[in-house]
Design an enzyme around this catalytic site. Structure first.
Site, PDB file in Angstrom:
ATOM      1  CD  GLU A  36      -3.078  -0.760   0.036  1.00  0.00           C
ATOM      2  OE1 GLU A  36      -3.325   0.424  -0.236  1.00  0.00           O
ATOM      3  OE2 GLU A  36      -3.587  -1.729  -0.554  1.00  0.00           O
ATOM      4  CG  ASP A  37       1.078   3.679  -2.752  1.00  0.00           C
ATOM      5  OD1 ASP A  37       1.710   3.151  -3.660  1.00  0.00           O
ATOM      6  OD2 ASP A  37      -0.058   4.154  -2.870  1.00  0.00           O
ATOM      7  CB  ALA A  38       4.568   1.273   3.121  1.00  0.00           C
TER       8      ALA A  38
END
Lengths: 1144, 334
Positions: free
Chosen positions: A766-768
């Protein structure tokens, strides 16, 4: 990381002018001797334009126009003050000036802007007027009477920073890169946003196809009033509608009232000799005939009877009618000597437009068309406000004069000058209040506008710049309309296509493009005379029959005449403009559908410069560009030479504009200076935006304003409420031309991070992002927060005042822990660390501030120290002690905090790809390539397919090529370094053409089985940091009323178990958990309930039964108890019926 | 089994080592010291004060990687950890300046210091055995001899730029003798620490202690320590004529030689950067096989200046040995 940092510390020679280096002989590796290619080098006009115009020139121009021209006009319009008592008395304003007196050429001393910021003062200059008035029998001239103070826009021509060198700026603690264009009121920087409105005094035709209604409307706006006149259809007939006329008036009657009595003439004016129009319009004669209205007097009386008026002395119906036609209907046309001809023509034109739209539904106007919009700027708003305040000032002044003159026998002759100063505070405070609150309330227009001004956001340089180019619309945000929010094709080159917020204000808040200019008002009268000279037949002399035979000429929406040869007229007019005989901002265009030539001189039109093309050849040649680079020519010379001209949206629509030089053919009239100017300043930061999915560019526009970086050269001298600064900001490896033009490379907000696009550890979903610990150790993403605390030492009427106490010491002479940061003066010492619970301003307040002076005992003080409360300690950066405008001691303490990135901090690239730090990994665990290079950031590849940010990939390749080549590459929109060339550099330096490297796992040491996309990408650290948001509580404060835990982090509130969570617990069946969360851990309260009557008692006693017999103790939420009591107070008795849970 | 890592157009194959027992039935592959002694080889190609380039051949990836990891994060070195400010009127903030001073690599033999005991209170923590004291006392003044029209701050002012060399070593107690021969100096004297203007001054004292790179990057003795696998180029079908020139152009200079028959041959694969450029060209399809030797590690160790690269490498070997020793003696392993 560290290598790049050291490189940035190379010495730069001092530069005097910011734009100088853009125009220098050697620029970006190009020398003067290099061949000049007009197709590529014509973009040099852009820095030349910005050098002259600047990024916020529209604000400055508008303010300059206001103080130099508009003020004088306002004075002239309100120049006389007469007395009701003494007919002899008069006072006349002769002249007005801001900032300097008439006799001395030098300007008055003005407190410099930075001092105003620090001392919470208003940056303003005195307003001087020259007056002429009578004292007794004598006429007296008085010069330089101060009537108030005017807040000054920074960098305007009244500002002390206007035209000063960088050195003087530095002395004044000002940043030379600061664009100006804002005000400083009570120490805060305020911007008056550009307001977008529908154009005034122009006819707009609209149609509602479902209801078969066509209407033409015009909003008339003059100095005195604002009103709207409609010409509408109703059942196929045409009426005139106006707010002050009770019902719709048949259009024929209105025309008759205006003196067009003969039906034939009405028909000629409206329809000309077009039979289809005549058929449509003919029906309207019937109504007038039915009402038996044949003469002008009848018509005027008919209208007069329907006028809604609130007048003191009654007028006759006829007079009412005349008054209505003369002043209220289409109020912007002034009627002289009851000659209604002009008005009749105007109404006839409106009617004609309605008839045209009835006949052909395509003949309606588009409200959202940018050519129909006008932008209202600071100067115009200030002028509205000033005129209102000035009128009020004059009224008060007059009342004062009358009061004095009324006295029968005065000892002395009255001198009006004595009472002028009494009211001067009204103007000053009125202006200040309006700017600082943003409430524009104008009595004469009944205008009540809130939120006109905003605090200038100093989060980053870009956010401040973005605010100066912002345009807010008058539309309601809540309405669900798509039209005004949609991207208009006419926005091209005028308004930025990417920069708009998401959410409710989407499409309503816009931003100016890079080369946009907004016009100011120009004089109408000379243009009108010029038109007549160029062959326009005066409209008052044209007979009704031939009106529509020729093209009509409109000046600012008003018909001034007809022309037989419109094309010739337009080209003659344009030639005059190109040769500089008339203002370059006057636009002229032909509308073939309306058979009209429109000339506009009004302010607020959006326009932009374009290169003139004639006979299939661009006006600007290589020779011109060479002279521009030499500094022999300025941008204004290009205008004067007729090589470049400004086109507004309407005229642009009448031209053929080529995007590139290769597109020029014989029909082309203009050539774009540079295509990337369709974007604004904020969107201009994005490298390769033309390769990105468009919403990504919009997201970046919102995020670029949140990026932490350097905000100004004077950032360490500023004391703002909250400031975020980056410790080691870098200019991006992949720049754009816009970045250089707006000096983002001098005040950057981000760092070039080496990025590996790969999956790693599972903490990157999730885009981390995965961050390298060693990079952070070496300074990657470090930032600083600076927070201000202000304290005022008040004085009280009984001569006591707040004091600063010293520090308290323990038995060893050491200060107690709480007072550790304090110095002997009771203020925090610069450089000291302040921990949570410690005191940094040891203030005390007198206990008896209200007592009279007589009880002169030793004053008692109560300690009210400023205590530091935050999860992490801060350092004291600055302590300022000064005196504010109202002579109170002012203490400002600036606390600084140094932060290294941690888990949960937000980062973003320049492509709308944001992500939080998911894990921080040690360097030895990170993958490495053949050279031993380790990424600073690992980004998950899943970020790419759905986002389609190809620009980011090209940025990486260009950046990598730049690193290997030792050059800065360009990612300018519709241009920039070419991917093929970048790939070739990679190959030449021994890398793969695709930018993908073979990496080794840092953990196992083996090769990774895939090639990894690896290279530098500019990353921004956003202002959202965990340290400011983290929050937890076990116990803490409760709300007084409900005894439930407080809400929100700032109040140390509880974490809510909300409705949905509650539903989950219910569904799961965990009833005891539910009880605990909702009552025991919240507001459990023990009540005494009477089992007999069901009401609550206390102390084991039921008050209603007067017995203790059946009273039972039970626990209920305090909120429930409160509810029962509130119901009782409303005469509803909630009775509790108690039963055992488990039957015995 | 091949020990060549396959470099294909869009993937890397055969990356894991497979010389362990039980991998294949026809090979024993049990580890044998004698065999290792016979095959293992170290070749040093360059060695100087700051950088070393050497090959470890026929060694398992895990061991080679362990050396790399240990060099980065576990070989101790000395860096400033505690900075005490007496005065700082410059524009640079105390924390930032302290951070910059911390990152300055110091020329100290880490063996001269002992580890600091963090359990002790602050007053007793620092002794002459475990702490090196550096001080920085600078004040910027105007240069009275500067020419009038000068704008260069380096000429106009004295000590406008503060460099790492301005950090002065203050020997404490026994250090007077111990460090007499080799006083503590920054390894790179030209690191810019701060910029000053007339009237500004900095006065501080820094305590430098022993630490490891795992705690903070400043304690890492290497700028980088890494390896790459030896490139391997196999020409499967002869490449001749003009094609051979194009083939050679796909590699860095010196990798491919062209013999008298104008046929390409592999001259020095070590120089190859494995850019895979050759795989882009259709004409070399099936004519060349790229690969890397899985057990041939070309190490590159860049020292930050405190120790020579070979010293760092030997220390990493010792640390790995100690770890093995510890594991061997660990009660759990028995």
């Amino acid at each position: 990381m560290s290598k790049v940092e050291n490189a940035s510390s190379h010495k730069h020679p001092a530069r005097d002018s910011t734009f100088e280096d853009l125009l220098k002989p050697v620029y970006k590796g190009r020398k003067l001797t290099d061949e000049i290619n007009t197709a590529e080098d014509k973009w040099n006009l852009l820095p030349a334009f910005l050098k002259v115009k600047g990024l916020v020139k529209q604000h400055l121009d508008s303010f300059n126009y206001f103080v130099d021209v508009d003020l004088k006009k306002i004075i002239r319009a309100n120049q006389l003050i007469l007395s009701d008592v003494d007919p002899e008395f008069y006072l006349k304003y002769v002249d007005i000036r801001v900032g300097h007196r008439s006799n001395s050429s030098s300007k008055d001393y003005i407190v410099p802007p930075h001092e105003c910021r620090l001392r919470d003062m208003t940056y303003s200059a005195p307003i001087y007027v020259d007056i002429e008035y009578t004292r007794g029998r004598n006429i007296i001239m008085h010069r330089d009477v101060e009537i108030g103070r005017m807040p000054i826009m920074l960098r305007s021509n009244k500002c002390i920073l206007n035209g000063v060198s960088e050195k003087v700026m530095a002395k004044l603690n000002e940043c030379p890169l600061d664009p100006g264009g804002y005000f400083i009121v009570n120490g805060t920087e305020k911007v008056i946003l550009v307001q977008e409105q529908l154009s005034k005094n122009r006819i707009i035709v609209e149609a509602d196809e479902k209801k078969a209604i066509v209407q033409a409307s015009v909003t008339s706006s003059t100095h005195e009033r604002k009103s709207k006149t409609y010409v509408v259809t109703k059942n196929g007939k045409i009426y005139l509608k106006h707010n002050s006329i009770a019902e719709e008036v048949p259009i024929v009657i209105v025309l008759k009232a205006c003196g067009v009595v003969s039906d034939l003439e009405v028909m000629q004016l409206v329809c000309g000799n077009d039979s289809s129009y005549q058929d449509l319009f003919a029906i309207n004669f019937e109504e007038a005939a039915k009402l038996k209205i044949y003469t002008q007097q009848q018509a005027l009386e008919y209208i007069g009877a329907k006028v809604k008026t609130v007048r003191r002395q009654k007028l006759s119906i006829l007079q009412e009618g005349i008054e209505a036609i003369a002043t209220t209907v289409i109020a912007h046309l002034t009627v002289e000597a009851l000659d209604f001809r002009e008005k009749a023509l105007y109404i006839a034109v409106m009617t004609r437009r309605v008839v045209m739209a009835m006949q052909n539904p395509k003949m309606v106007d588009d409200r959202d068309y940018v050519g129909n919009k006008r932008l209202e700027l600071a100067g115009q708003l200030m002028s509205l406000l000033f005129e209102d305040l000035f009128k009020k000032f004059n009224n008060d002044f007059k009342a004062n004069i009358d009061k004095v003159l009324k006295k029968p026998n005065r000892a002395m002759e009255y001198d009006a000058l004595l009472s002028i100063n009494v009211h001067s505070n009204n103007i000053t405070s009125g202006l200040n209040r309006a700017i600082s609150t943003g409430n524009w309330s104008l009595k004469r227009f009944k205008m009540e506008r809130a939120g006109v001004t905003h605090v200038l956001s100093r989060l980053s340089y870009i956010s401040a710049l973005g605010m100066m180019t912002r345009i807010s619309s008058q539309f309601e945000k809540s309405r669900k309309v798509s039209g005004p929010r949609a991207l208009q094709p006419s926005q091209f080159g005028m308004l930025c296509t990417s920069d708009t917020p998401e959410g409710e204000a989407c499409g309503l808040v816009k931003n100016l493009a890079l080369m946009t200019h907004i016009t100011t008002d120009d004089e109408e009268e000379p243009i009108k005379k010029l038109c007549y000279l160029l062959g326009v037949e005066d409209i008052t002399l044209v007979d009704s029959n031939s009106l529509h035979l020729n093209y009509c000429v409109y000046l600012n929406g008003t018909i001034v005449g007809t022309i037989r040869f419109p094309t010739k007229f337009v080209s003659l007019f344009r030639n005059l403009r190109r040769s500089g005989k008339i203002s370059e901002f006057i636009s002229i265009y032909t509308n073939i559908h309306q058979k009209a030539v429109h000339i506009a001189t009004d302010g607020g039109r959006i326009c932009r410069p374009l290169i003139i093309v004639s006979d299939g050849k661009s006006g600007v040649t290589a020779d011109h560009l060479r002279q521009l680079l030499d500094g022999k020519l300025q941008f204004d010379d290009f205008l004067k030479l007729g090589l470049v001209e400004y086109l507004d949206v309407n005229e642009e629509n009448d031209s053929f504009i080529a995007l590139y030089e290769k597109d020029i053919d014989i029909n082309i009239t203009h050539l774009e200076i540079e295509p990337f100017t369709v974007l604004g300043a904020v969107a201009g930061l994005i490298p390769y935006p033309h390769h990105n999915q468009s919403p990504r560019n919009t997201y970046q526009c919102a995020m670029g304003k949140q990026a932490i970086g350097a905000i100004a050269y004077n950032q360490f001298k500023r004391i703002d409420t909250l400031l975020y600064l980056m410790i080691y900001p870098q200019q991006p490896m992949v720049k754009t031309k816009t970045i250089e033009l707006i000096d983002y490379d001098k005040l950057p907000a981000g760092q070039n991070a080496t990025v590996a696009v790969m999956s790693y550890s599972g903490y990157d979903i999730e885009d981390a992002l995965v961050l390298n610990k060693s990079s952070i150790d070496r300074g990657f993403g470090r930032c600083e927060t600076r927070r201000k605390t202000t304290t005022v030492l008040k004085r009280y009427p009984n001569h006591t005042q707040d004091i600063i106490g010293g520090m308290r010491v323990d038995e060893n002479g050491e200060p107690i822990w709480q007072h550790k940061p304090l110095g002997p003066d009771g203020l925090g010492e610069v450089g000291m660390k302040v921990e949570s619970g410690q005191i940094y301003i040891n203030k005390s307040v007198p206990t008896n501030a209200s007592d009279s002076v007589l009880t002169q005992t030793q004053a008692q003080y109560r300690e009210t120290p400023v205590i530091y409360r935050a999860p992490e300690p801060s350092h004291i950066d600055q302590v300022m002690m000064s005196v504010s405008e109202n002579d109170q001691a002012l203490i400002k303490v600036l606390l600084r905090q140094n932060r290294r990135p941690e888990l949960g901090d937000k980062f973003s690239s320049r492509h709308g790809q944001k992500g939080v730090c998911g894990i921080i990994v040690k360097q030895e665990d990170m993958p490495f390539n053949d050279q031993g290079v380790v990424p600073d950031i690992i980004m998950n590849p899943h970020g790419f397919p759905s986002r389609m940010t190809v620009g980011k990939m090209i940025e990486l390749i260009s950046g990598k090529a730049g690193v290997l080549n030792g050059s800065l590459e360009y990612g300018t929109c519709f241009g920039g370094s070419k991917l093929e060339e970048m790939s070739q550099i990679l190959v030449d330096k021994g890398f793969n053409y695709s930018g993908k490297d073979m990496l080794y796992s840092g953990i196992t040491g083996e090769c990774l089985q895939a090639y990894i996309f690896f290279g530098p990408i500019y990353y921004q650290k956003l202002k959202h940091m965990v340290l400011d948001k983290m929050h937890a509580r076990a116990r803490g404060p409760r709300a007084v009323l409900t005894r439930q835990p407080t809400e929100g982090r700032s109040r140390d509130g509880g974490l809510r178990l909300g409705e949905m969570e509650r539903d989950c617990v219910i569904a799961y069946g965990a009833s005891q958990l539910l009880l605990e969360r909702l009552m025991i851990s919240s507001d459990a309260f023990e009540v005494d309930v009477c089992d007999k009557c069901g009401l609550m008692g206390y102390s084991g006693w039921c008050t209603s039964c007067r017995s203790a017999e059946n009273v039972i103790k039970m626990t209920i939420p305090y909120a429930a108890k409160l509810l029962f009591q509130e119901l009782l107070s409303m005469n509803i008795a909630p009775r509790l019926k108690l039963e055992d849970v488990f039957e015995q | 089994m091949s020990n060549i890592v396959g470099i294909e157009y869009n993937r890397v194959t055969n990356t894991t080592s497979n010389d362990f027992p039980g991998f294949a039935k026809d090979q024993d592959a049990a580890w044998d010291v004698e065999k290792f002694k016979k095959t293992f080889d170290v070749k040093i190609s360059s060695l100087d004060e700051r950088e070393a380039n050497f090959d470890l051949i026929h060694i398992d990836t895990s061991i080679a990687n362990a050396f790399r990891r240990i060099m980065i994060s576990e070989v101790p070195s000395v860096a400033a950890e505690y900075v005490y400010f007496f005065n700082n009127t410059s524009v640079i903030q105390d924390e930032v300046l302290a951070h910059r001073i911390g990152l300055v690599p110091l020329k100290v033999d880490p063996d001269m210091l002992s580890w600091i005991d963090n359990s002790l209170p602050d007053e007793e923590k620092f002794t002459d055995e475990n702490t090196i004291v550096l001080t920085l006392n600078v004040k910027c003044t105007r240069n009275p001899d500067a020419p009038k029209d000068c704008t260069d701050p380096n000429v106009l002012y004295r000590s406008a730029n503060i460099y790492a060399r301005d950090l002065k070593f203050e020997p404490q107690g026994k250090q007077l003798e111990a460090f007499a021969k080799c006083p503590v100096v920054p390894a790179d004297p030209d690191i810019l620490l701060a910029k000053l203007r007339p009237g500004q001054e900095i006065s501080l004292r820094a305590h430098c202690i022993l630490g490891i790179g795992g705690d903070h990057a400043k304690f890492s003795p290497v700028s980088t320590a890494s390896y790459r696998l030896m490139p391997h180029i196999q020409i499967t079908k002869p490449i001749q004529g003009e094609s051979a020139d194009r083939f050679a152009n796909c590699f860095p200079a010196g990798v491919i030689g062209i013999d008298e028959k104008h046929e390409a041959y592999v001259k020095d694969p070590r120089k190859d950067t494995v850019s895979r450029e050759v795989l882009r060209h259709e004409e070399f399809n099936d004519k060349v096989k790229l690969g890397r030797v899985r057990d041939h590690f070309v190490f590159n160790v860049e020292s930050s200046g405190a120790m020579t690269p070979e010293e760092i490498f030997f220390k990493s070997v010792r640390i790995l040995k100690n770890k093995a020793e510890y594991l061997k003696n660990c009660p759990i392993s028995q």
